[in-house]
Design a protein around this motif. Structure first.
Motif, PDB file in Angstrom:
ATOM      1  N   LEU A   1      60.778  27.482  94.649  1.00  0.00           N
ATOM      2  CA  LEU A   1      59.397  27.258  94.200  1.00  0.00           C
ATOM      3  C   LEU A   1      58.475  28.379  94.656  1.00  0.00           C
ATOM      4  O   LEU A   1      57.649  28.891  93.879  1.00  0.00           O
ATOM      5  N   LEU A   2      58.580  28.752  95.930  1.00  0.00           N
ATOM      6  CA  LEU A   2      57.734  29.824  96.441  1.00  0.00           C
ATOM      7  C   LEU A   2      58.041  31.142  95.749  1.00  0.00           C
ATOM      8  O   LEU A   2      57.132  31.940  95.457  1.00  0.00           O
ATOM      9  N   PHE A   3      59.317  31.417  95.485  1.00  0.00           N
ATOM     10  CA  PHE A   3      59.720  32.644  94.815  1.00  0.00           C
ATOM     11  C   PHE A   3      59.128  32.712  93.405  1.00  0.00           C
ATOM     12  O   PHE A   3      58.623  33.755  92.976  1.00  0.00           O
ATOM     13  N   VAL A   4      59.179  31.589  92.700  1.00  0.00           N
ATOM     14  CA  VAL A   4      58.637  31.560  91.337  1.00  0.00           C
ATOM     15  C   VAL A   4      57.121  31.695  91.353  1.00  0.00           C
ATOM     16  O   VAL A   4      56.533  32.476  90.589  1.00  0.00           O
ATOM     17  N   LEU A   5      56.447  30.933  92.247  1.00  0.00           N
ATOM     18  CA  LEU A   5      54.987  30.900  92.249  1.00  0.00           C
ATOM     19  C   LEU A   5      54.360  32.204  92.720  1.00  0.00           C
ATOM     20  O   LEU A   5      53.349  32.650  92.163  1.00  0.00           O
ATOM     21  N   PHE A   6      54.943  32.819  93.749  1.00  0.00           N
ATOM     22  CA  PHE A   6      54.295  33.974  94.365  1.00  0.00           C
ATOM     23  C   PHE A   6      54.985  35.308  94.055  1.00  0.00           C
ATOM     24  O   PHE A   6      54.545  36.344  94.544  1.00  0.00           O
ATOM     25  N   TYR A   7      56.040  35.272  93.239  1.00  0.00           N
ATOM     26  CA  TYR A   7      56.720  36.516  92.883  1.00  0.00           C
ATOM     27  C   TYR A   7      56.867  36.646  91.374  1.00  0.00           C
ATOM     28  O   TYR A   7      56.333  37.585  90.769  1.00  0.00           O
ATOM     29  N   LEU A   8      57.565  35.713  90.751  1.00  0.00           N
ATOM     30  CA  LEU A   8      57.831  35.835  89.320  1.00  0.00           C
ATOM     31  C   LEU A   8      56.572  35.606  88.481  1.00  0.00           C
ATOM     32  O   LEU A   8      56.324  36.353  87.518  1.00  0.00           O
ATOM     33  N   VAL A   9      55.778  34.600  88.838  1.00  0.00           N
ATOM     34  CA  VAL A   9      54.566  34.323  88.063  1.00  0.00           C
ATOM     35  C   VAL A   9      53.573  35.486  88.116  1.00  0.00           C
ATOM     36  O   VAL A   9      53.058  35.916  87.070  1.00  0.00           O
ATOM     37  N   PRO A  10      53.256  36.060  89.301  1.00  0.00           N
ATOM     38  CA  PRO A  10      52.350  37.220  89.310  1.00  0.00           C
ATOM     39  C   PRO A  10      52.895  38.414  88.521  1.00  0.00           C
ATOM     40  O   PRO A  10      52.129  39.114  87.846  1.00  0.00           O
ATOM     41  N   ILE A  11      54.208  38.657  88.599  1.00  0.00           N
ATOM     42  CA  ILE A  11      54.782  39.763  87.833  1.00  0.00           C
ATOM     43  C   ILE A  11      54.625  39.510  86.340  1.00  0.00           C
ATOM     44  O   ILE A  11      54.216  40.393  85.572  1.00  0.00           O
ATOM     45  N   GLY A  12      54.939  38.288  85.923  1.00  0.00           N
ATOM     46  CA  GLY A  12      54.793  37.954  84.507  1.00  0.00           C
ATOM     47  C   GLY A  12      53.344  38.061  84.044  1.00  0.00           C
ATOM     48  O   GLY A  12      53.064  38.563  82.942  1.00  0.00           O
ATOM     49  N   TYR A  13      52.410  37.602  84.887  1.00  0.00           N
ATOM     50  CA  TYR A  13      50.987  37.674  84.532  1.00  0.00           C
ATOM     51  C   TYR A  13      50.526  39.125  84.414  1.00  0.00           C
ATOM     52  O   TYR A  13      49.760  39.469  83.496  1.00  0.00           O
ATOM     53  N   ALA A  14      50.998  39.982  85.325  1.00  0.00           N
ATOM     54  CA  ALA A  14      50.621  41.406  85.258  1.00  0.00           C
ATOM     55  C   ALA A  14      51.161  42.053  83.993  1.00  0.00           C
ATOM     56  O   ALA A  14      50.465  42.860  83.345  1.00  0.00           O
ATOM     57  N   ILE A  15      52.392  41.714  83.620  1.00  0.00           N
ATOM     58  CA  ILE A  15      52.962  42.289  82.393  1.00  0.00           C
ATOM     59  C   ILE A  15      52.166  41.839  81.173  1.00  0.00           C
ATOM     60  O   ILE A  15      51.856  42.653  80.280  1.00  0.00           O
ATOM     61  N   VAL A  16      51.812  40.563  81.129  1.00  0.00           N
ATOM     62  CA  VAL A  16      51.027  40.061  79.997  1.00  0.00           C
ATOM     63  C   VAL A  16      49.662  40.744  79.948  1.00  0.00           C
ATOM     64  O   VAL A  16      49.200  41.179  78.886  1.00  0.00           O
ATOM     65  N   GLN A  17      48.984  40.853  81.095  1.00  0.00           N
ATOM     66  CA  GLN A  17      47.669  41.498  81.141  1.00  0.00           C
ATOM     67  C   GLN A  17      47.733  42.957  80.698  1.00  0.00           C
ATOM     68  O   GLN A  17      46.809  43.464  80.063  1.00  0.00           O
ATOM     69  N   SER A  18      48.835  43.632  81.042  1.00  0.00           N
ATOM     70  CA  SER A  18      48.949  45.051  80.692  1.00  0.00           C
ATOM     71  C   SER A  18      49.096  45.287  79.194  1.00  0.00           C
ATOM     72  O   SER A  18      48.933  46.413  78.726  1.00  0.00           O
ATOM     73  N   LEU A  19      49.407  44.235  78.442  1.00  0.00           N
ATOM     74  CA  LEU A  19      49.580  44.370  76.984  1.00  0.00           C
ATOM     75  C   LEU A  19      48.290  44.117  76.215  1.00  0.00           C
ATOM     76  O   LEU A  19      48.283  44.208  74.987  1.00  0.00           O
ATOM     77  N   TYR A  20      47.210  43.834  76.932  1.00  0.00           N
ATOM     78  CA  TYR A  20      45.923  43.580  76.279  1.00  0.00           C
ATOM     79  C   TYR A  20      44.950  44.714  76.582  1.00  0.00           C
ATOM     80  O   TYR A  20      45.106  45.452  77.551  1.00  0.00           O
ATOM     81  N   THR A  21      43.946  44.823  75.727  1.00  0.00           N
ATOM     82  CA  THR A  21      42.888  45.808  75.934  1.00  0.00           C
ATOM     83  C   THR A  21      41.548  45.166  75.594  1.00  0.00           C
ATOM     84  O   THR A  21      41.506  44.145  74.890  1.00  0.00           O
ATOM     85  N   VAL A  22      40.473  45.738  76.100  1.00  0.00           N
ATOM     86  CA  VAL A  22      39.136  45.189  75.898  1.00  0.00           C
ATOM     87  C   VAL A  22      38.439  45.956  74.790  1.00  0.00           C
ATOM     88  O   VAL A  22      38.423  47.195  74.782  1.00  0.00           O
ATOM     89  N   GLU A  23      37.882  45.223  73.845  1.00  0.00           N
ATOM     90  CA  GLU A  23      37.128  45.829  72.748  1.00  0.00           C
ATOM     91  C   GLU A  23      35.722  45.259  72.718  1.00  0.00           C
ATOM     92  O   GLU A  23      35.484  44.130  73.135  1.00  0.00           O
ATOM     93  N   ARG A  24      34.792  46.075  72.218  1.00  0.00           N
ATOM     94  CA  ARG A  24      33.401  45.646  72.064  1.00  0.00           C
ATOM     95  C   ARG A  24      32.961  45.862  70.621  1.00  0.00           C
ATOM     96  O   ARG A  24      33.352  46.840  69.985  1.00  0.00           O
ATOM     97  N   THR A  25      32.142  44.974  70.128  1.00  0.00           N
ATOM     98  CA  THR A  25      31.545  45.141  68.807  1.00  0.00           C
ATOM     99  C   THR A  25      30.207  45.842  68.982  1.00  0.00           C
ATOM    100  O   THR A  25      29.240  45.249  69.452  1.00  0.00           O
ATOM    101  N   GLY A  26      30.181  47.138  68.668  1.00  0.00           N
ATOM    102  CA  GLY A  26      28.983  47.913  68.897  1.00  0.00           C
ATOM    103  C   GLY A  26      28.886  48.359  70.342  1.00  0.00           C
ATOM    104  O   GLY A  26      29.767  48.106  71.166  1.00  0.00           O
ATOM    105  N   THR A  27      27.783  49.008  70.692  1.00  0.00           N
ATOM    106  CA  THR A  27      27.622  49.551  72.036  1.00  0.00           C
ATOM    107  C   THR A  27      27.409  48.465  73.073  1.00  0.00           C
ATOM    108  O   THR A  27      27.972  48.510  74.166  1.00  0.00           O
ATOM    109  N   PHE A  28      26.605  47.483  72.738  1.00  0.00           N
ATOM    110  CA  PHE A  28      26.267  46.435  73.706  1.00  0.00           C
ATOM    111  C   PHE A  28      26.819  45.078  73.298  1.00  0.00           C
ATOM    112  O   PHE A  28      26.345  44.049  73.774  1.00  0.00           O
ATOM    113  N   GLY A  29      27.821  45.080  72.446  1.00  0.00           N
ATOM    114  CA  GLY A  29      28.397  43.825  71.988  1.00  0.00           C
ATOM    115  C   GLY A  29      29.221  43.161  73.083  1.00  0.00           C
ATOM    116  O   GLY A  29      29.584  43.786  74.089  1.00  0.00           O
TER     117      GLY A  29
END
Length: 309
Positions: A39-67
């Motif tokens: 449980l500890l291995f999954v919660l504090f090792y595999l889950v953070p790694i998976g979350y980082a990989i998912v986050q790295s596949l996204y990017t932030v976009e804005r509609t216009g300069t101040f959107g």
């Protein structure tokens, strides 16, 4: 009369006789030891790694300069930025240079100290074993602050030395940090190697002495080869720690202008996440983790090819 002994395979989870006449069930006890770690291995090792990989596949976009900002799937866009980031790869090269010099020096000192404690030439081995380990008990941030004051020309009690050599300059600050890391971790690695030396049967040394081997010969031909797995283990730990260097350079930024926000890979990740740009920081982290895995795995394969078991 010749007696034939046979072995019987006992199915897992069955009762095994005990000396006291009571039966012991081993199969049912296994989950109580495995499940908490899992449980500890999954919660504090595999889950953070998976979350980082998912986050790295996204990017932030804005509609216009101040959107309003919104996260959209960007595929490998963040990884393209990582491989185009010159300061990040310069920081990788810097810590690799750091590791090539610092790790052998640190482990060499740890090995020498462990051999001295095991030789019997040192009186008060318990005291020195504790004394060598004490720096590791000091948090890395506190150790870096302490050494930072010792290096500062205006604050150091070693003013004649710090006035002659600027340890916080661009030419020396990397090795000043290496000295802090070495001071902290020599005792930790020494204990691992010393524990391996204590596990060697005394009969091995006695046989070597009967054959005429002296202390130096025993250390070189018997002790070092027998503790080589412990040396390999500490080397892998040191490789991982080198690429994760963060606390010491972060503290040294307060003492030296030569340490930038991208001085080490972890500082680059920290600075990027503070912008904030969590998606790019996640991509940096994934690439850094892969680089750490590749270097550690390559070192293990190299030692296995050389015959270190």
């Amino acid at each position: 009369m010749t007696q034939t002994m046979t072995t019987v395979d006992v199915p897992e989870g069955t009762e095994t006789p005990h000396k006291g006449g009571r039966a012991v069930r081993y199969g049912r006890a296994v989950p109580f030891f495995v499940v908490p770690f899992g449980l500890l291995f999954v919660l504090f090792y595999l889950v953070p790694i998976g979350y980082a990989i998912v986050q790295s596949l996204y990017t932030v976009e804005r509609t216009g300069t101040f959107g309003p900002a919104r996260e959209v799937f960007g595929g490998l866009v963040q990884y393209q930025r990582v491989f185009e980031d010159g300061p990040f790869w310069a920081s990788i090269g810097r810590v690799l240079l750091f590791g090539v010099v610092q790790v052998p020096v640190m482990l060499g000192l740890a090995l020498v100290l462990a051999l001295l404690l095991d030789s019997g030439l040192v009186k008060g081995r318990r005291f020195f074993r504790l004394a060598f380990f004490v720096p590791y008990a000091i948090p890395g941030v506190i150790a870096a602050i302490m050494w930072g004051f010792l290096y500062s020309p205006n604050l150091s009690p070693l003013k004649p030395i710090t006035s002659a050599v600027d340890f916080l300059s661009a030419d020396f600050v990397l090795w000043a940090i290496a000295n802090v890391v070495t001071w902290v971790y020599v005792g930790y690695n020494m204990l691992i190697i010393y524990s391996a030396l204590l596990a060697v049967p005394a009969e091995v040394y006695e046989a070597a002495r009967i054959d005429g081997a002296g202390p130096i010969r025993i250390a070189w031909s018997i002790k070092i080869p027998l503790v080589m797995p412990a040396i390999v283990l500490t080397t892998v730990f040191s490789i991982i720690g080198t690429l994760q260097l963060l606390a010491e350079p972060q503290v040294f930024r307060s003492f030296s202008s030569a340490v930038s926000s991208t001085y080490t890979p972890n500082l680059t990740v920290y600075a990027t996440s503070s912008v904030p740009n969590f998606n790019l920081a996640a991509a940096f982290s994934v690439v850094l983790a892969l680089a750490t895995f590749i270097l550690s795995f390559a070192f293990l394969k190299f030692t296995q090819r050389k015959g270190v078991q």
